[in-house]
Every structure is written in structure tokens, then in C-alpha cells.
Write a protein that holds these residues in place. Structure first.
Motif, PDB file in Angstrom:
ATOM      1  N   ALA A   1       4.540  -5.703  -9.175  1.00 50.87           N
ATOM      2  CA  ALA A   1       5.949  -5.457  -9.179  1.00 50.87           C
ATOM      3  C   ALA A   1       6.749  -6.406  -8.414  1.00 50.87           C
ATOM      4  N   SER A   2       8.087  -6.073  -8.423  1.00 50.43           N
ATOM      5  CA  SER A   2       8.980  -7.179  -7.966  1.00 50.43           C
ATOM      6  C   SER A   2      10.383  -6.288  -7.635  1.00 50.43           C
ATOM      7  N   ASP A   3      11.337  -7.129  -7.352  1.00 48.56           N
ATOM      8  CA  ASP A   3      12.695  -6.526  -7.032  1.00 48.56           C
ATOM      9  C   ASP A   3      13.908  -7.715  -7.107  1.00 48.56           C
ATOM     10  N   CYS A   4      14.968  -7.398  -7.327  1.00 46.11           N
ATOM     11  CA  CYS A   4      16.136  -8.362  -7.024  1.00 46.11           C
ATOM     12  C   CYS A   4      17.314  -7.562  -6.630  1.00 46.11           C
ATOM     13  N   GLU A   5      18.259  -8.265  -6.057  1.00 44.73           N
ATOM     14  CA  GLU A   5      19.524  -7.808  -5.734  1.00 44.73           C
ATOM     15  C   GLU A   5      20.411  -7.543  -7.214  1.00 44.73           C
ATOM     16  N   LEU A   6      21.016  -6.207  -7.125  1.00 44.61           N
ATOM     17  CA  LEU A   6      21.759  -6.059  -8.504  1.00 44.61           C
ATOM     18  C   LEU A   6      22.477  -7.327  -8.899  1.00 44.61           C
ATOM     19  N   SER A   7      23.170  -7.858  -8.062  1.00 45.89           N
ATOM     20  CA  SER A   7      24.025  -9.009  -8.300  1.00 45.89           C
ATOM     21  C   SER A   7      23.521  -9.996  -8.676  1.00 45.89           C
ATOM     22  N   ASN A   8      22.115 -10.316  -8.683  1.00 42.36           N
ATOM     23  CA  ASN A   8      21.496 -11.619  -8.879  1.00 42.36           C
ATOM     24  C   ASN A   8      21.026 -11.649 -10.516  1.00 42.36           C
ATOM     25  N   THR A   9      21.797 -11.891 -11.143  1.00 42.64           N
ATOM     26  CA  THR A   9      21.568 -11.793 -12.805  1.00 42.64           C
ATOM     27  C   THR A   9      20.585 -13.081 -13.256  1.00 42.64           C
ATOM     28  N   GLY A  10      20.518 -13.890 -12.446  1.00 39.00           N
ATOM     29  CA  GLY A  10      19.605 -15.019 -12.773  1.00 39.00           C
ATOM     30  C   GLY A  10      18.110 -14.673 -12.677  1.00 39.00           C
ATOM     31  N   SER A  11      17.924 -13.947 -11.341  1.00 37.40           N
ATOM     32  CA  SER A  11      16.511 -13.138 -10.986  1.00 37.40           C
ATOM     33  C   SER A  11      16.340 -12.217 -12.175  1.00 37.40           C
ATOM     34  N   LEU A  12      17.173 -11.350 -12.339  1.00 36.72           N
ATOM     35  CA  LEU A  12      17.224 -10.308 -13.411  1.00 36.72           C
ATOM     36  C   LEU A  12      16.508 -10.853 -14.833  1.00 36.72           C
ATOM     37  N   ARG A  13      17.307 -11.855 -15.285  1.00 36.95           N
ATOM     38  CA  ARG A  13      16.750 -12.480 -16.545  1.00 36.95           C
ATOM     39  C   ARG A  13      15.568 -12.962 -16.223  1.00 36.95           C
TER      40      ARG A  13
ATOM     41  N   HIS B   1       0.981  -1.262   0.051  1.00 34.28           N
ATOM     42  CA  HIS B   1       0.115   0.081   0.094  1.00 34.28           C
ATOM     43  C   HIS B   1       0.985   1.237   0.048  1.00 34.28           C
ATOM     44  N   ASP B   2       1.978   1.245   0.331  1.00 34.29           N
ATOM     45  CA  ASP B   2       2.950   2.252   0.235  1.00 34.29           C
ATOM     46  C   ASP B   2       3.622   2.486  -1.270  1.00 34.29           C
ATOM     47  N   TYR B   3       4.110   3.399  -1.414  1.00 35.23           N
ATOM     48  CA  TYR B   3       4.664   3.643  -2.839  1.00 35.23           C
ATOM     49  C   TYR B   3       5.690   2.546  -3.186  1.00 35.23           C
ATOM     50  N   VAL B   4       5.528   2.055  -4.416  1.00 37.08           N
ATOM     51  CA  VAL B   4       6.459   1.038  -5.225  1.00 37.08           C
ATOM     52  C   VAL B   4       6.964   1.678  -6.283  1.00 37.08           C
ATOM     53  N   GLU B   5       8.216   1.528  -6.278  1.00 38.60           N
ATOM     54  CA  GLU B   5       8.853   2.323  -7.424  1.00 38.60           C
ATOM     55  C   GLU B   5       8.524   1.837  -8.801  1.00 38.60           C
ATOM     56  N   GLY B   6       8.365   2.870  -9.634  1.00 40.49           N
ATOM     57  CA  GLY B   6       7.665   2.789 -10.937  1.00 40.49           C
ATOM     58  C   GLY B   6       6.128   2.463 -11.047  1.00 40.49           C
ATOM     59  N   THR B   7       5.571   2.604 -10.172  1.00 39.47           N
ATOM     60  CA  THR B   7       4.147   2.274 -10.052  1.00 39.47           C
ATOM     61  C   THR B   7       3.248   3.767  -9.843  1.00 39.47           C
ATOM     62  N   GLU B   8       2.108   3.679 -10.386  1.00 44.33           N
ATOM     63  CA  GLU B   8       1.252   4.844 -10.340  1.00 44.33           C
ATOM     64  C   GLU B   8      -0.050   4.662  -9.185  1.00 44.33           C
ATOM     65  N   GLY B   9      -0.323   3.525  -8.879  1.00 45.24           N
ATOM     66  CA  GLY B   9      -1.490   3.436  -8.017  1.00 45.24           C
ATOM     67  C   GLY B   9      -1.274   2.502  -6.758  1.00 45.24           C
ATOM     68  N   SER B  10      -2.426   2.410  -6.093  1.00 44.56           N
ATOM     69  CA  SER B  10      -2.102   1.517  -4.829  1.00 44.56           C
ATOM     70  C   SER B  10      -3.446   0.883  -4.642  1.00 44.56           C
ATOM     71  N   PRO B  11      -3.575  -0.324  -4.003  1.00 48.96           N
ATOM     72  CA  PRO B  11      -2.404  -1.277  -3.644  1.00 48.96           C
ATOM     73  C   PRO B  11      -1.902  -1.554  -5.017  1.00 48.96           C
ATOM     74  N   VAL B  12      -0.525  -2.234  -4.949  1.00 47.72           N
ATOM     75  CA  VAL B  12       0.257  -3.001  -5.918  1.00 47.72           C
ATOM     76  C   VAL B  12       0.623  -4.290  -5.417  1.00 47.72           C
ATOM     77  N   GLY B  13       0.286  -5.231  -6.334  1.00 49.22           N
ATOM     78  CA  GLY B  13       0.797  -6.648  -5.984  1.00 49.22           C
ATOM     79  C   GLY B  13       2.252  -6.952  -6.252  1.00 49.22           C
ATOM     80  N   TYR B  14       2.685  -7.404  -5.367  1.00 45.08           N
ATOM     81  CA  TYR B  14       4.173  -7.452  -5.294  1.00 45.08           C
ATOM     82  C   TYR B  14       4.635  -9.055  -4.868  1.00 45.08           C
ATOM     83  N   LEU B  15       5.681  -9.367  -6.065  1.00 46.80           N
ATOM     84  CA  LEU B  15       6.269 -10.677  -5.693  1.00 46.80           C
ATOM     85  C   LEU B  15       7.397 -10.582  -4.677  1.00 46.80           C
ATOM     86  N   GLU B  16       7.138 -11.012  -3.536  1.00 52.93           N
ATOM     87  CA  GLU B  16       8.017 -11.123  -2.554  1.00 52.93           C
ATOM     88  C   GLU B  16       9.239 -12.135  -2.549  1.00 52.93           C
ATOM     89  N   GLY B  17       8.770 -13.303  -3.240  1.00 50.97           N
ATOM     90  CA  GLY B  17       9.838 -14.187  -3.152  1.00 50.97           C
ATOM     91  C   GLY B  17       9.188 -15.510  -4.201  1.00 50.97           C
TER      92      GLY B  17
END
Length: 143
Positions: free
Chosen positions: A111-123, A62-78
Motif C-alpha cells: 500500500a501507499s498514500d499521497c496528499e489529495l493535492s499531489n496529482t503527480g503522485s496520484l498519477r 502491522h496496524d490497519y492499513v486502509e483498503g487491506t485485509e491482512g497484516s503485515p502490509v508492505g508500505y511505500l513510505e516515500g
């Protein structure tokens, strides 16, 4: 087969989550997962092929999620799939279940996120249709 997880799946979820987050204490992680299972704005999904081979955790933010415009945002936590089962579309199926759940909760963005070094997750994220919104470096210092 992909299905929504429930409290009876707690031990299975914990075992899979320990493979994704190995630096966590098992008992503490189990307690955290149990608390999340009780929330109405979170869900876990299990992938099964002769036993559990993967899971995904999603939640409403429900808080701001980088790159989104609305709320709530579904988020892939893991998301995690056993190495021997990767490349079969299981992670994509788990993500699809999370996105469907988020739509049912009224979300128009996911939305989702990953560590900068996690290239597998980025792909993975780029291959399943996510667009990179931003890159950040987090800082901390002791007071």
C-alpha cells in the motif's frame, strides 16, 4: 541500477530525502533515516545512474492499513527521482524493489498514500497498478 541502501549511504539518502521532504531539518532527517536503517522491518533502495538519482523507502505496517485485509502490509513510505531522470522507469524500478522486499517479508499486499493535492503522485500510483482505496480528510485542533 537499483540496490538496497545501507548505513554507508546515509548522507546520500538524506540529500535525496531533503528534496522530497524539504520542510524537514537536515540533521533531524538524517537521524530519523539512520534509525530507520537499523530496523529489520524497513528498507531503503537507491537508484544509481552515474551517482544516486532516486530512492524509495518501504516498511512493514502491522496496524490497519486502509483498503487491506491482512497484516503485515508492505508500505511505500516515500519515493523520489531527480527531475532530470524522470520518465525513464526509475520510480517503477524502485517500487518493484520495494514490492519484492515486502514479498520476502511475507506480505501479500502493498500500500501507499499521497496528499489529495499531489496529482503527480496520484498519477504515478495509478500508472504502476495501485487502486485507490479511499480518500480521507484529517482534522486536528489544539486542546
Amino acid at each position: 541500477m537499483i540496490r538496497k541502501a545501507n548505513f554507508e549511504d546515509l548522507k546520500t539518502l538524506t540529500a535525496l530525502a531533503m528534496k522530497l521532504w524539504p520542510d524537514h531539518n537536515g540533521a533531524e532527517l538524517e537521524a530519523d533515516l539512520s534509525a530507520i536503517l537499523a530496523l529489520s522491518d524497513a528498507a531503503f533502495f537507491l537508484a544509481e545512474e552515474d551517482g544516486a538519482v532516486g530512492f524509495a523507502q518501504c516498511q512493514l505496517r502491522h496496524d490497519y492499513v486502509e483498503g487491506t485485509e491482512g497484516s503485515p502490509v508492505g508500505y511505500l513510505e516515500g519515493i523520489f527521482v531527480e527531475e532530470s531522470c524522470r520518465g525513464k522507469g526509475i520510480a517503477k524500478g524502485l517500487l518493484s524493489a520495494c514490492e519484492c522486499w515486502a514479498r520476502e517479508q511475507g506480505c501479500t499486499e502493498f500500500a501507499s498514500d499521497c496528499e489529495l493535492s499531489n496529482t503527480g503522485s496520484l498519477r504515478f500510483h495509478l500508472n504502476v497498478g495501485f487502486q485507490e482505496a479511499n480518500r480521507i480528510i484529517c482534522f486536528v485542533k489544539k486542546l
